[in-house]
Design an enzyme around this catalytic site. Structure first.
Site, PDB file in Angstrom:
ATOM      1  N   ARG A 287       1.345  -5.586  -7.130  1.00 57.67           N
ATOM      2  CA  ARG A 287       1.090  -5.161  -5.759  1.00 57.67           C
ATOM      3  C   ARG A 287       2.411  -5.210  -4.992  1.00 57.67           C
ATOM      4  O   ARG A 287       3.249  -6.070  -5.260  1.00 57.67           O
ATOM      5  CB  ARG A 287       0.105  -6.095  -5.051  1.00 57.67           C
ATOM      6  CG  ARG A 287      -1.228  -6.315  -5.722  1.00 57.67           C
ATOM      7  CD  ARG A 287      -2.046  -7.271  -4.851  1.00 57.67           C
ATOM      8  NE  ARG A 287      -3.301  -7.654  -5.458  1.00 57.67           N
ATOM      9  CZ  ARG A 287      -3.710  -8.905  -5.586  1.00 57.67           C
ATOM     10  NH1 ARG A 287      -2.955  -9.900  -5.156  1.00 57.67           N
ATOM     11  NH2 ARG A 287      -4.883  -9.181  -6.121  1.00 57.67           N
ATOM     12  N   CYS A 288       2.557  -4.361  -4.004  1.00 51.76           N
ATOM     13  CA  CYS A 288       3.749  -4.475  -3.148  1.00 51.76           C
ATOM     14  C   CYS A 288       3.690  -5.751  -2.325  1.00 51.76           C
ATOM     15  O   CYS A 288       4.730  -6.240  -1.863  1.00 51.76           O
ATOM     16  CB  CYS A 288       3.884  -3.259  -2.245  1.00 51.76           C
ATOM     17  SG  CYS A 288       2.448  -2.933  -1.205  1.00 51.76           S
TER      18      CYS A 288
END
Length: 519
Positions: A287-288
């Site tokens: 995930r960012c």
């Protein structure tokens, strides 16, 4: 399970041929199962889609905003009715645990529910004029034709943050999803196409990165792209920003993160470990907003690390259709990059979290693995203690199941570690002291701050986005994203019957500045 054959959709119709080649997408949890065969477009396909959107946009903009909101309402209902099918396809294509996939699809529904109402709230303002018999107004107007380019780790939720408000505001869109999620993208696109949008208003182009960039360059030159939205790496975002800047455009850039989680001496350590486990290793760290470095006060470092190591050692990992913390990496390309990031571990680091590192296989097993490790792209979780501000591991976004741990003694040191890498997406602090919470919020560079919560987890009505290497300050979600997909237009209406010149024909009230009260 059947293999889907998917292709680009322009003006609601499949694009014949595969000028950009074909791509075979295996299930990352079961590599012998083919999820999709994708016919890719090229720069010409993207340019044609942008021309289509540009031509269709004026008619869509003339539709009253509350009516455009009805199309968003239809879309939300369609997604809700197809939630389980879309969730399971998402899990098949990228290996996200099914519970997370359902949560991602729910976020699309929440986004549609929010923006349905925004169709009746695209407010302007009436502003008083400095002259008589004159009124001033402001209006939100659509930008035009928007090209939206998104990553594949959130293949429906993140695109909805762009597509839904862009369409609601009266824009037409061309969506270029990650080429490694074509099946989910095509299924999601079909829901848009059945939501009542006029032909050409929504278009899907499947293409690789170089062809997309070439099409973007041509579309900007031809003036058939009025706004670019991009979610992806900092490196690519920088190139897109440079290209758009040459055309006097400001793109919406949502880029990478190296998200800190600060643990103060007064923190609830069990809660902090729970947050670190989910944000560091959920979705296999892809995930960012995944946790990059846990920044732990020296007084509680050993206790936190012992609890964190125990939680990671016993965390369920395996087949994503089961109740697991994470499943496989999204694709082989992610595995190759992650192998490189494991090479950033140095002799002064101490690695824990699993008895092994690297890919999980029957020859390199993980105790308690749920399923057949040889079937997919699974990786051991790694906790790397002893990270310092000079380390490459500290400065580099590592998109995978690896979390660094650094130690601090003073609050200033914690802030330096939280900000020193130049990213500014998400952040978290665990503390019982409101003073520490508010000082952290004030001094951290991140666009998003959590207090006693993980670095991951966005709600559909809060602004999402970052600063520095994480983005150009643009925001998605909630009412704030409207500023990305509308432009303010000012209007003045003079009904005095004469030319009144601002700053010159303004009435003046005579005062007596020399007046003094008697003592």
């Amino acid at each position: 399970m059947t293999t889907r054959t998917v292709r680009s959709l322009v003006a609601g119709k499949p694009v014949e041929g595969a000028p950009g080649g074909t791509l075979t997408i295996p299930n990352p949890a079961h590599l012998d199962e083919i999820v999709a065969e994708a016919a890719l477009g090229d720069a010409g396909t993207l340019l044609a889609a942008c021309r289509t959107a540009k031509a269709a946009q004026p008619e869509w903009a003339r539709v009253p905003a509350p009516v455009r909101g009805r199309a968003i309402q239809h879309l939300g209902r369609l997604v809700e009715e197809n939630k389980e099918t879309l969730s399971r396809l998402l899990t098949r294509e990228i290996g996200k645990p099914i519970k997370e996939s359902r949560g991602e699809v729910q976020e699309v529904i929440d986004t549609c529910n929010f923006f349905l109402g925004e169709g009746r709230r695209l407010y302007g303002q009436t502003v008083p004029s400095e002259m008589p018999d004159k009124q001033l107004f402001t209006f939100r107007t659509p930008v035009g034709a928007c090209l939206i380019v998104t990553a594949g780790n959130f293949p429906v939720a993140v695109p909805s943050w762009y597509l839904v408000p862009a369409l609601l505001c009266g824009n037409a869109v061309v969506w270029k999803p990650a080429e490694y999620t074509p099946a989910t993208a095509e299924a999601f696109a079909q829901l848009f196409l059945h939501a009542g949008l006029p032909e050409g208003t929504f278009n899907l182009v499947l293409a690789d990165g170089p062809q997309t960039f070439a099409g973007l360059e041509a579309g900007l030159e031809e003036q058939v792209i009025d706004k670019v939205g991009f979610t992806g790496s900092t490196e690519v975002g920088r190139r897109i920003g440079e290209l758009c800047g040459r055309h006097l455009q400001s793109p919406c850039l949502e880029l990478g993160g190296k998200n800190p989680l600060v643990v103060m001496p007064d923190a609830d350590l069990d809660l902090a470990v729970e947050g670190a486990l989910f944000s560091g290793f959920g979705t296999a760290g892809q995930r960012c907003t995944s946790l990059g470095t846990a920044i732990v006060h020296g007084e509680v470092h050993d206790d936190f690390l012992a609890l964190f190591e125990a939680a990671v050692r016993t965390a369920p990992i395996g087949t994503p259709t089961r109740d697991v913390l994470y499943g496989p990496m999204i694709s082989k390309r992610f595995c190759d990059r992650f192998e490189g990031w494991l090479g950033l571990i140095r002799p002064h680091h101490r690695v824990s979290g699993s008895s092994r590192t690297g890919r999980i296989t029957s020859a390199n097993p993980r105790e308690g693995f749920a399923g057949d490790p040889d079937a997919g792209l699974y990786y051991h979780p790694a906790i790397v203690d002893g990270v310092t501000i000079e380390d490459d591991l500290y400065r580099t976004e590592t998109f995978g199941p690896i979390v660094g741990v650094a130690t601090f003694d003073t609050f200033d040191e914690a802030i330096s570690l939280a900000n020193g890498h130049g990213y500014g997406l998400s952040s978290s602090i665990y503390t019982r002291d409101p003073l520490h919470a508010f000082r952290f919020r004030e001094r951290v560079s991140a666009g998003m701050v959590s207090i006693n919560n993980s670095t991951s987890g966005a709600e559909a009505h809060l602004p999402f986005g970052g600063n520095g290497r994480s983005g150009n300050g643009s925001r998605q979600s909630g009412m704030w994203v409207l500023d990305q997909f509308t432009r303010w237009q000012a209007m003045n209406w003079d009904y005095s019957g004469r030319l009144q010149k601002a700053q010159m024909d303004v009435a003046d009230l005579k005062a007596d500045p020399g007046f003094r009260l008697e003592p």
